[in-house]
Design a protein around this motif. Structure first.
Motif, PDB file in Angstrom:
ATOM      1  N   SER A   1      -9.225   6.469   4.545  1.00 17.43           N
ATOM      2  CA  SER A   1      -8.543   7.824   4.025  1.00 17.43           C
ATOM      3  C   SER A   1      -8.824   8.908   5.064  1.00 17.43           C
ATOM      4  O   SER A   1      -8.257   9.964   5.279  1.00 17.43           O
ATOM      5  N   ALA A   2     -10.104   8.995   5.372  1.00 22.89           N
ATOM      6  CA  ALA A   2     -10.885   9.955   6.246  1.00 22.89           C
ATOM      7  C   ALA A   2     -10.416   9.864   7.706  1.00 22.89           C
ATOM      8  O   ALA A   2     -10.448  10.784   8.394  1.00 22.89           O
ATOM      9  N   CYS A   3      -9.710   8.593   7.906  1.00 17.26           N
ATOM     10  CA  CYS A   3      -9.251   8.630   9.576  1.00 17.26           C
ATOM     11  C   CYS A   3      -7.842   8.997   9.466  1.00 17.26           C
ATOM     12  O   CYS A   3      -7.218   8.752  10.621  1.00 17.26           O
ATOM     13  N   SER A   4      -7.474   9.521   8.462  1.00 14.07           N
ATOM     14  CA  SER A   4      -5.742   9.539   8.335  1.00 14.07           C
ATOM     15  C   SER A   4      -5.363  10.861   9.362  1.00 14.07           C
ATOM     16  O   SER A   4      -5.950  11.817   9.421  1.00 14.07           O
ATOM     17  N   THR A   5      -4.370  10.507  10.204  1.00 11.89           N
ATOM     18  CA  THR A   5      -4.006  11.492  11.335  1.00 11.89           C
ATOM     19  C   THR A   5      -2.660  12.066  10.840  1.00 11.89           C
ATOM     20  O   THR A   5      -2.049  13.009  11.587  1.00 11.89           O
ATOM     21  N   SER A   6      -1.932  11.707   9.620  1.00 11.38           N
ATOM     22  CA  SER A   6      -0.911  12.429   9.354  1.00 11.38           C
ATOM     23  C   SER A   6      -0.805  12.284   7.705  1.00 11.38           C
ATOM     24  O   SER A   6      -1.639  11.433   7.087  1.00 11.38           O
ATOM     25  N   SER A   7      -0.158  13.143   7.123  1.00  8.44           N
ATOM     26  CA  SER A   7       0.107  13.016   5.663  1.00  8.44           C
ATOM     27  C   SER A   7       1.515  13.601   5.317  1.00  8.44           C
ATOM     28  O   SER A   7       2.194  14.256   6.128  1.00  8.44           O
ATOM     29  N   ARG A   8       1.888  13.426   4.115  1.00  2.68           N
ATOM     30  CA  ARG A   8       3.200  13.726   3.603  1.00  2.68           C
ATOM     31  C   ARG A   8       3.102  14.100   1.913  1.00  2.68           C
ATOM     32  O   ARG A   8       2.411  13.652   1.350  1.00  2.68           O
ATOM     33  N   GLN A   9       4.335  14.833   1.898  1.00  3.33           N
ATOM     34  CA  GLN A   9       4.465  15.327   0.341  1.00  3.33           C
ATOM     35  C   GLN A   9       5.713  15.250   0.087  1.00  3.33           C
ATOM     36  O   GLN A   9       6.784  16.095   0.560  1.00  3.33           O
ATOM     37  N   ILE A  10       6.407  14.052  -0.777  1.00  5.75           N
ATOM     38  CA  ILE A  10       7.948  13.910  -0.961  1.00  5.75           C
ATOM     39  C   ILE A  10       8.326  14.998  -1.635  1.00  5.75           C
ATOM     40  O   ILE A  10       7.859  15.410  -2.794  1.00  5.75           O
ATOM     41  N   VAL A  11       9.482  15.585  -1.316  1.00  5.46           N
ATOM     42  CA  VAL A  11      10.142  16.608  -2.058  1.00  5.46           C
ATOM     43  C   VAL A  11      11.649  16.303  -2.526  1.00  5.46           C
ATOM     44  O   VAL A  11      12.412  17.273  -2.855  1.00  5.46           O
ATOM     45  N   GLY A  12      12.148  15.259  -1.564  1.00  8.43           N
ATOM     46  CA  GLY A  12      13.646  15.026  -1.622  1.00  8.43           C
ATOM     47  C   GLY A  12      13.560  13.230  -1.816  1.00  8.43           C
ATOM     48  O   GLY A  12      12.862  12.792  -2.026  1.00  8.43           O
ATOM     49  N   GLU A  13      14.803  13.164  -1.224  1.00 11.78           N
ATOM     50  CA  GLU A  13      15.077  11.644  -1.417  1.00 11.78           C
ATOM     51  C   GLU A  13      14.867  10.881  -0.238  1.00 11.78           C
ATOM     52  O   GLU A  13      15.267  11.264   0.938  1.00 11.78           O
ATOM     53  N   LYS A  14      13.956   9.882  -0.430  1.00  7.74           N
ATOM     54  CA  LYS A  14      13.400   8.950   0.799  1.00  7.74           C
ATOM     55  C   LYS A  14      14.875   8.271   1.063  1.00  7.74           C
ATOM     56  O   LYS A  14      15.491   7.821   0.142  1.00  7.74           O
ATOM     57  N   ARG A  15      14.908   7.688   2.459  1.00 10.15           N
ATOM     58  CA  ARG A  15      16.257   6.848   2.812  1.00 10.15           C
ATOM     59  C   ARG A  15      15.572   5.551   3.488  1.00 10.15           C
ATOM     60  O   ARG A  15      14.340   5.559   3.592  1.00 10.15           O
ATOM     61  N   THR A  16      16.422   4.862   3.914  1.00 13.35           N
ATOM     62  CA  THR A  16      15.958   3.672   4.585  1.00 13.35           C
ATOM     63  C   THR A  16      15.290   3.862   5.988  1.00 13.35           C
ATOM     64  O   THR A  16      15.855   4.936   6.720  1.00 13.35           O
ATOM     65  N   PRO A  17      14.161   3.585   6.288  1.00 16.41           N
ATOM     66  CA  PRO A  17      13.368   3.681   7.498  1.00 16.41           C
ATOM     67  C   PRO A  17      14.282   3.402   8.787  1.00 16.41           C
ATOM     68  O   PRO A  17      15.130   2.558   8.808  1.00 16.41           O
TER      69      PRO A  17
END
Length: 156
Positions: free
Chosen positions: A16-32
């Motif tokens: 987790s210390a090596c993570s280079t991106s992050s996210r906080q979901i605020v809406g509806e996820k869709r198909t990748p």
């Protein structure tokens, strides 16, 4: 058994210390989707839905120079957005972060006198905050402009 559990916690903490991106979901996820299908926006497009607040860093990239670091960040933002099914990234803020430094020093001393000199250079990375968005297509009724007749064009 306890040592295996402790090892697992240590490994997870290091990852987790090596993570280079992050996210906080605020809406509806869709198909990748593929990252190549994600468009970068500097200004708000006409119709969109927010999916998540995301951020990416140039940390651990070995990129030197502002443009090279920004290219790494854009690739990482596109990947994060694509994983959420977002077809757009709305850029919000970019800042420089100091993540460490490299230094060296030297000194000499004589009978009652000592002299020292040192140099230190910061290790900097860029961090960009953005919003993963889904651009909604305009409906025919919303995008169609009413046609003006020649009489309407001549009215004052």
């Amino acid at each position: 058994m306890k040592s295996h559990l402790l090892l697992l916690y240590v490994v997870l903490a290091l990852l987790s210390a090596c993570s280079t991106s992050s996210r906080q979901i605020v809406g509806e996820k869709r198909t990748p989707i593929s990252p190549e299908q994600v468009t970068i926006y500097r200004e708000k497009p006409a119709n969109y839905e927010q999916i998540a607040f995301i951020q990416a860093s140039s940390k651990n990239s070995l990129a030197f120079g502002d443009q090279a670091m920004q290219n790494v960040i854009i690739d990482r933002l596109k990947q994060e957005a694509a994983n959420l099914g977002a077809n757009g990234v709305l850029l919000q803020q970019t800042e420089e972060e100091i993540t460490g430094s490299i230094g060296s020093g030297s000194g000499i001393s004589g009978r009652n006198v000592g002299i020292g000199i040192g140099l230190s250079f910061p290790i900097t990375n860029q961090l960009t905050r953005a919003v993963a968005i889904y651009i909604t297509p305009l409906t025919d009724s919303a995008s169609a402009q009413p046609a003006l007749t020649p009489n309407e064009l001549n009215k004052p």
